[in-house]
Write a protein that holds these residues in place. Structure first.
Motif, mmCIF file in Angstrom:
data_model
loop_
_atom_site.group_PDB
_atom_site.id
_atom_site.type_symbol
_atom_site.label_atom_id
_atom_site.label_comp_id
_atom_site.label_asym_id
_atom_site.label_seq_id
_atom_site.Cartn_x
_atom_site.Cartn_y
_atom_site.Cartn_z
ATOM 1 N N ALA A 72 -1.594 6.423 -2.634
ATOM 2 C CA ALA A 72 -1.840 5.090 -2.081
ATOM 3 C C ALA A 72 -3.351 4.887 -2.031
ATOM 4 C CB ALA A 72 -1.237 4.985 -0.687
ATOM 5 N N TYR A 73 -3.822 3.830 -2.663
ATOM 6 C CA TYR A 73 -5.273 3.680 -2.746
ATOM 7 C C TYR A 73 -5.731 2.264 -2.407
ATOM 8 C CZ TYR A 73 -4.609 1.483 -7.365
ATOM 9 O OH TYR A 73 -4.237 0.646 -8.384
ATOM 10 N N CYS A 74 -6.999 2.201 -1.976
ATOM 11 C CA CYS A 74 -7.688 0.927 -1.775
ATOM 12 C C CYS A 74 -8.997 0.998 -2.547
ATOM 13 C CB CYS A 74 -7.994 0.688 -0.300
ATOM 14 S SG CYS A 74 -6.544 0.309 0.671
ATOM 15 N N LEU A 110 -2.817 -0.640 -2.409
ATOM 16 C CA LEU A 110 -2.370 -1.178 -1.119
ATOM 17 C C LEU A 110 -2.800 -2.625 -0.895
ATOM 18 C CD1 LEU A 110 -2.878 1.918 1.218
ATOM 19 C CD2 LEU A 110 -0.764 1.100 0.152
ATOM 20 N N SER A 111 -3.811 -3.086 -1.621
ATOM 21 C CA SER A 111 -4.213 -4.490 -1.477
ATOM 22 C C SER A 111 -3.211 -5.416 -2.145
ATOM 23 C CB SER A 111 -5.589 -4.711 -2.115
ATOM 24 O OG SER A 111 -6.532 -3.842 -1.532
ATOM 25 N N ARG A 112 -2.418 -4.893 -3.046
ATOM 26 C CA ARG A 112 -1.533 -5.761 -3.837
ATOM 27 C C ARG A 112 -0.059 -5.392 -3.719
ATOM 28 N NH1 ARG A 112 -6.309 -5.201 -6.343
ATOM 29 N NH2 ARG A 112 -7.291 -7.159 -6.925
ATOM 30 N N SER A 113 0.241 -4.311 -3.058
ATOM 31 C CA SER A 113 1.638 -3.853 -3.008
ATOM 32 C C SER A 113 2.357 -4.431 -1.800
ATOM 33 C CB SER A 113 1.692 -2.325 -2.884
ATOM 34 O OG SER A 113 1.038 -1.716 -3.956
ATOM 35 N N ASP A 114 3.674 -4.436 -1.869
ATOM 36 C CA ASP A 114 4.494 -4.691 -0.688
ATOM 37 C C ASP A 114 4.332 -3.461 0.213
ATOM 38 O OD1 ASP A 114 6.415 -5.029 1.220
ATOM 39 O OD2 ASP A 114 8.112 -4.831 -0.141
ATOM 40 N N SER A 167 -9.338 6.028 -0.328
ATOM 41 C CA SER A 167 -9.906 4.777 0.186
ATOM 42 C C SER A 167 -11.419 4.743 0.041
ATOM 43 C CB SER A 167 -9.556 4.607 1.676
ATOM 44 O OG SER A 167 -10.142 3.415 2.189
ATOM 45 N N VAL A 168 -11.913 3.555 -0.163
ATOM 46 C CA VAL A 168 -13.351 3.325 -0.035
ATOM 47 C C VAL A 168 -13.722 3.411 1.440
ATOM 48 C CG1 VAL A 168 -13.539 1.839 -2.052
ATOM 49 C CG2 VAL A 168 -12.973 0.827 0.160
ATOM 50 N N PRO A 228 -9.330 -2.136 5.236
ATOM 51 C CA PRO A 228 -8.316 -2.620 6.189
ATOM 52 C C PRO A 228 -6.871 -2.364 5.760
ATOM 53 C CG PRO A 228 -10.001 -4.293 5.825
ATOM 54 C CD PRO A 228 -10.314 -3.168 4.898
ATOM 55 N N PHE A 229 -6.576 -2.496 4.456
ATOM 56 C CA PHE A 229 -5.182 -2.273 4.023
ATOM 57 C C PHE A 229 -4.777 -0.818 4.200
ATOM 58 C CE2 PHE A 229 -6.362 -6.120 1.606
ATOM 59 C CZ PHE A 229 -5.357 -6.972 2.049
ATOM 60 N N MET A 230 -5.747 0.110 4.037
ATOM 61 C CA MET A 230 -5.440 1.524 4.252
ATOM 62 C C MET A 230 -5.191 1.783 5.737
ATOM 63 S SD MET A 230 -4.866 4.517 3.084
ATOM 64 C CE MET A 230 -5.480 4.647 1.395
ATOM 65 N N ARG A 231 -5.994 1.175 6.594
ATOM 66 C CA ARG A 231 -5.789 1.341 8.043
ATOM 67 C C ARG A 231 -4.390 0.878 8.421
ATOM 68 N NH1 ARG A 231 -7.968 2.496 12.733
ATOM 69 N NH2 ARG A 231 -9.833 3.336 11.759
ATOM 70 N N ALA A 232 -4.015 -0.305 7.914
ATOM 71 C CA ALA A 232 -2.683 -0.843 8.237
ATOM 72 C C ALA A 232 -1.586 0.089 7.708
ATOM 73 C CB ALA A 232 -2.522 -2.240 7.635
ATOM 74 N N PHE A 233 -1.787 0.613 6.502
ATOM 75 C CA PHE A 233 -0.776 1.495 5.894
ATOM 76 C C PHE A 233 -0.574 2.743 6.747
ATOM 77 C CE2 PHE A 233 0.098 4.982 2.769
ATOM 78 C CZ PHE A 233 1.380 4.591 2.417
ATOM 79 N N ILE A 234 -1.696 3.375 7.142
ATOM 80 C CA ILE A 234 -1.569 4.606 7.937
ATOM 81 C C ILE A 234 -0.932 4.299 9.291
ATOM 82 C CG2 ILE A 234 -2.843 6.514 9.009
ATOM 83 C CD1 ILE A 234 -4.869 6.309 6.703
ATOM 84 N N GLN A 235 -1.267 3.147 9.864
ATOM 85 C CA GLN A 235 -0.631 2.776 11.145
ATOM 86 C C GLN A 235 0.880 2.620 10.982
ATOM 87 O OE1 GLN A 235 -3.032 -0.576 12.247
ATOM 88 N NE2 GLN A 235 -4.281 0.630 13.656
ATOM 89 N N HIS A 236 1.292 2.016 9.861
ATOM 90 C CA HIS A 236 2.742 1.895 9.603
ATOM 91 C C HIS A 236 3.391 3.285 9.541
ATOM 92 C CE1 HIS A 236 3.598 -2.363 8.960
ATOM 93 N NE2 HIS A 236 2.426 -2.475 8.368
ATOM 94 N N LEU A 237 2.682 4.241 8.925
ATOM 95 C CA LEU A 237 3.241 5.597 8.829
ATOM 96 C C LEU A 237 3.344 6.246 10.202
ATOM 97 C CD1 LEU A 237 1.327 7.119 5.747
ATOM 98 C CD2 LEU A 237 3.587 6.048 5.775
#
Ligand code: FEO
Length: 384
Positions: A246-248, A277-281, A299-300, A308-317
């Protein structure tokens, strides 16, 4: 959808819905299932989402043969199922509402109406005889709300499973059950693995021929396979060996690194699945992270943090109890890279994670040295 001579499907499907529960994309629509059990007494099992009330009542009427229902059984009070209770109650004023104590409190709050004069409160171990058919109720708290019951009908061995074993998609969606059932389960019930395990233990004592959930198709074969998948998901074990990357990426450097790593993994025979992660569901990416045994977060560094999309992804996990996996990090930073430290810190509370010794640090774009590091990371991942 045919179930049996005496158990009829009366649910509805919405093929125009964009987001279920305000966040989950449903490209193949969504179904809200309801069932009628025809016997000496007639029971309707749950209602449907608000905008489909009249369609639902028509579906019910079409199977009643001129009779009227005696009971509305309410297993779950989330509005995608409960929104038309009052409509039903007014259409069938003699029908008794059957539900849990907690659900009746919620009905008052949702509808500002008191059904106490026509309420039958049931809970763990209660039974309701309809004639040849008998419903036995089993408490299923937090699968997916606290008031939830499931009901087992013993004559035809049908488990009315509420949200459990549901999936995204209209009832006739032509797609593999497990993909949209996994995305649904991880997204909506994923946090409550312990409660799902408890329900599965109770279900193990039942002889189940049919699972009739509140979403998706009725399951009438390979029941063991569905139960085994729920066992895997609810115990936070990987379903398949493989790596999700998963990348940003902002200017392409991190994306290139992710693709280089995927190629290295593929050359070692490892299945690697990439998510931008910027473009995925995000729900699909989260479900994949739970499906596979390994995860690489790339992530950058952004505002001295992560994208931000990586932060949101990890929070979902983390809020869904992500655990028991191997996780590696790739960070990028043109002047002060710190994404790997932030990402690892966010996963600190997760149980059973294994980390390769080193993460890969990129300065703007992957260098030759990075290429060698990514190759080594792929080898380390496979070994762990
Ligand atoms: Fe389908 Fe929790 O409602």
């Amino acid at each position: 959808m045919h179930i049996s001579e005496n158990i009829k499907y009366v649910g509805v499907s919405d093929k125009d819905l964009d987001l279920f529960e305000g966040q989950y994309r449903v490209p193949s629509g969504m179904s809200y299932n309801s069932y009628v059990i025809l016997d000496e007494k007639i029971a309707v099992m749950d209602s449907v989402e608000a905008s489909h009330g009249e369609e639902w009542l028509q579906n019910i009427e079409s199977v009643l043969g001129g009779r009227t229902p005696h009971y509305l059984v309410v297993l779950h009070m989330e509005p995608d199922h409960s929104a038309n209770i009052a409509l039903f109650a007014d259409r069938y004023p003699d029908a008794v509402i059957v539900s849990s104590q907690k659900a009746f409190v919620m009905m008052k709050n949702f509808f500002a109406r008191d059904f106490s004069s026509r309420a039958l409160t049931v809970g763990e171990g209660s039974t309701l005889s309809l004639g040849a058919h008998t419903l036995s109720f089993v408490a299923a708290p937090m699968v997916h709300w606290p008031e939830v019951l499931v009901a087992y009908e013993s004559a035809e061995r049908v488990l009315f499973s509420a949200d459990a074993f549901g999936k995204f998609g209209a009832v006739d969606a032509d797609e593999p059950w497990e993909d949209e059932a996994r995305r649904y389960y991880i997204g909506i019930v994923g946090k409550y693995g312990a409660q799902v395990q408890s329900l599965l233990r109770k279900a193990a004592a039942l002889d189940i021929a049919v699972i009739a959930p509140l979403h998706g198709p009725v399951l009438n074969k390979d029941i063991e396979r569905y139960i085994a998948l729920y066992g895997t998901w609810s115990s936070y074990r990987a379903e398949k060996q493989g790596t999700v990357i998963a990348y940003c990426s902002v200017y392409g450097g991190t994306r290139r690194a992710a693709e280089m790593l995927a190629a290295e993994l593929a050359s070692l025979g490892e299945e690697a699945v990439l998510f931008d992660l910027s473009r995925s569901d995000i729900a699909e990416a989260v479900a994949a992270a739970f499906k596979y045994s390994r995860l690489v977060l790339a992530s950058v560094t952004y505002n001295a943090d992560i994208f931000p999309f990586m932060r949101a992804f990890i929070q979902h996990l983390t809020e869904r109890g992500y655990s028991n996996r191997t996780v590696a990090f790739v960070e990028n930073g043109t002047w002060a890279p710190m994404a790997a430290k932030v990402m690892r810190g966010m996963l600190e509370g997760c149980k059973g994670l294994t980390f390769p010794e080193a993460s890969v640090r990129i300065s703007s774009a992957p260098s030759e040295a990075n290429a060698a590091e990514l190759k080594k990371l792929a080898e380390d991942l496979i070994r762990l």
